[in-house]
Design an enzyme around this catalytic site. Structure first.
Site, PDB file in Angstrom:
ATOM      1  CE  LYS A  75       1.386 -16.992  -2.889  1.00 23.73           C
ATOM      2  NZ  LYS A  75       0.958 -18.334  -3.380  1.00 23.73           N
ATOM      3  CG  ASP A 115     -13.512  -7.249   2.124  1.00 19.73           C
ATOM      4  OD1 ASP A 115     -13.304  -6.554   3.153  1.00 19.73           O
ATOM      5  OD2 ASP A 115     -13.964  -6.778   1.067  1.00 19.73           O
ATOM      6  CE1 TYR A 132      -3.605  -2.532   0.466  1.00 19.69           C
ATOM      7  CE2 TYR A 132      -4.673  -0.510   1.168  1.00 19.69           C
ATOM      8  CZ  TYR A 132      -4.756  -1.820   0.740  1.00 19.69           C
ATOM      9  OH  TYR A 132      -5.988  -2.399   0.588  1.00 19.69           O
ATOM     10  CG  ASP A 146      -1.926 -19.826  -1.876  1.00 18.49           C
ATOM     11  OD1 ASP A 146      -1.303 -19.936  -0.801  1.00 18.49           O
ATOM     12  OD2 ASP A 146      -1.564 -20.410  -2.925  1.00 18.49           O
ATOM     13  CG  ASP A 155      -8.062  -4.809   1.448  1.00 21.03           C
ATOM     14  OD1 ASP A 155      -8.977  -4.396   2.192  1.00 21.03           O
ATOM     15  OD2 ASP A 155      -8.035  -4.616   0.220  1.00 21.03           O
TER      16      ASP A 155
END
Ligand code: IPM
Ligand code: MG
Length: 368
Positions: free
Chosen positions: A192, A253, A142, A225, A249
């Site tokens: 990751k 959600d 970000y 993932d 983020d």
């Protein structure tokens, strides 16, 4: 002693209407619990842009740095889609997070018993779910440099940079371990590390903070993932999840939707302790500005109300009143009060935003 101070930034879309319900609840605590706040209200996002040509005025930024806590509604809307990136409503929120250095974003995903049928997952997968995502909020892709859209040969290239320092990882890892100690004593760290160097460093540093300072907390690591997949498969395996800004983020959600009701979920963004020992803090609902229903009295104010409950707990040392407010919301749901987002059958009449706020106030009175 002066009253604790609160800066309210209703923002855009449904922000002002859900915040109006929180104001009623703040007044209730003042009248009934002797809990009086010095409240100031100001603009953020598109509302600030309309007045000042910037999504966050410097004076508002300065005020946010001074108060004990900031409570924000939501920012953004289609009206502002065409604006230059530098003045988009979201930039106001990102500036608050960055300049207040709110590095630990706490996003609980809790399934309320009365709403367990509401999830797209089977009831036994989500009933009783109570997990906490700790999302790093002031660094990573970000904010990393270089960033921008550049010319390269005869075409353009868009660049963002994922970047984490050891100290940035350490401090958010500590926040996660501290929280876990007061909950289920389990942390799962997600990155990751199989494809990203920043992920390798993330994993190493989280492990080191664990081994040196929190060896009695159970720690596991997961690729983000696979974490997304496990969140949908069996979310109750998790207690606290700690992850970076972008994965956080996305995962938050997804976790929010497990509970079936984005309109119910609060968040806290916490920074380093201030002189009074409490962290710098901003509280906001996880939902966005929902421009499609803005101004119609349809929005569910619970996420914003529960964000104020988090403020009571983390900024004002009012754990009992925070519990009371959370129980009041639970009672209202158990009693069957439903805003439009919580209706399942056609033909039912939804409670309005104000009805829901009033019902929470009635429940507060009943429970105390
Ligand atoms: C969130 C939102 C924000 C983010 C936007 C509005 C800048 O999606 O708080 O999750 O991407 O962090
Ligand atoms: Mg988001």
């Amino acid at each position: 002693m002066s009253n604790p101070s609160l800066l309210i930034l209703p923002g855009d879309g449904i922000g002002p209407e859900v915040m109006a319900e929180v104001r009623k609840i703040i007044d209730w605590f003042g009248a009934n619990k002797g809990l009086t706040f010095d409240v100031t209200e100001d603009l953020v996002g598109g509302a600030a842009y309309d007045k000042h040509g910037t999504p966050l005025h410097d004076d508002t930024m300065a005020k946010a740095q001074e108060v004990d806590a900031v409570l924000l509604g939501a920012v953004g809307g289609p009206k502002y889609d065409g604006l230059d990136f530098s003045v988009k409503p979201e930039r106001g929120l990102l500036r608050l997070r960055k300049e207040m250095d709110l590095y630990a974003n706490l996003r609980p995903a809790q399934c309320f018993d009365a709403l367990a049928d509401f999830s797209s997952l089977k009831k036994d997968v989500v009933a009783g779910l109570d997990i906490m995502i700790v999302r790093e909020l002031t660094s990573g892709i970000y904010f990393g440099e270089p960033r921008g859209i550049f010319e390269e040969g005869n075409e353009r290239v868009g660049i963002n940079t994922q970047r984490y320092t050891e100290s940035e990882i350490e401090r958010v890892a500590r926040s996660a371990f501290e929280l876990a100690k007061r909950r289920g004593n389990k942390v799962c760290s997600m990155e990751k590390a199989n494809v990203m160097e920043s992920g390798i460093l993330w994993r190493e540093v989280v492990q080191k903070v664990h081994d040196e300072e929190y060896a009695d907390v159970e720690l596991s690591h997961m690729y983000a993932d696979a974490g997304a997949m496990q969140l949908c498969r069996w979310p109750k395996q998790f207690d606290v999840i700690v992850t970076d800004n972008l994965f956080g983020d996305l995962l938050s959600d997804a976790a929010a939707m497990l509970t079936g009701s984005l309109g119910m979920l609060p968040s806290a963004s916490l920074g380093a302790p201030m002189a009074n020992g409490r962290p710098k803090a901003l509280y906001e609902p996880v939902h966005g500005s929902a421009p499609d229903i803005a101004g119609q009295g349809k929005a569910n104010p619970c996420a914003c109300i529960l964000s104020f409950a988090m403020a009571l707990r983390y900024s004002f040392d009012q754990g009992e009143n925070a519990d009371l407010l959370e129980k009041a919301v639970e009672k209202v749901l158990a009693d069957g009060v439903r805003t439009a987002d919580l209706l399942q059958a056609e033909g039912e009449t939804p409670a309005s935003t104000a009805d829901m706020g009033d019902a929470v106030i009635a429940a507060l009175a009943d429970l105390s």
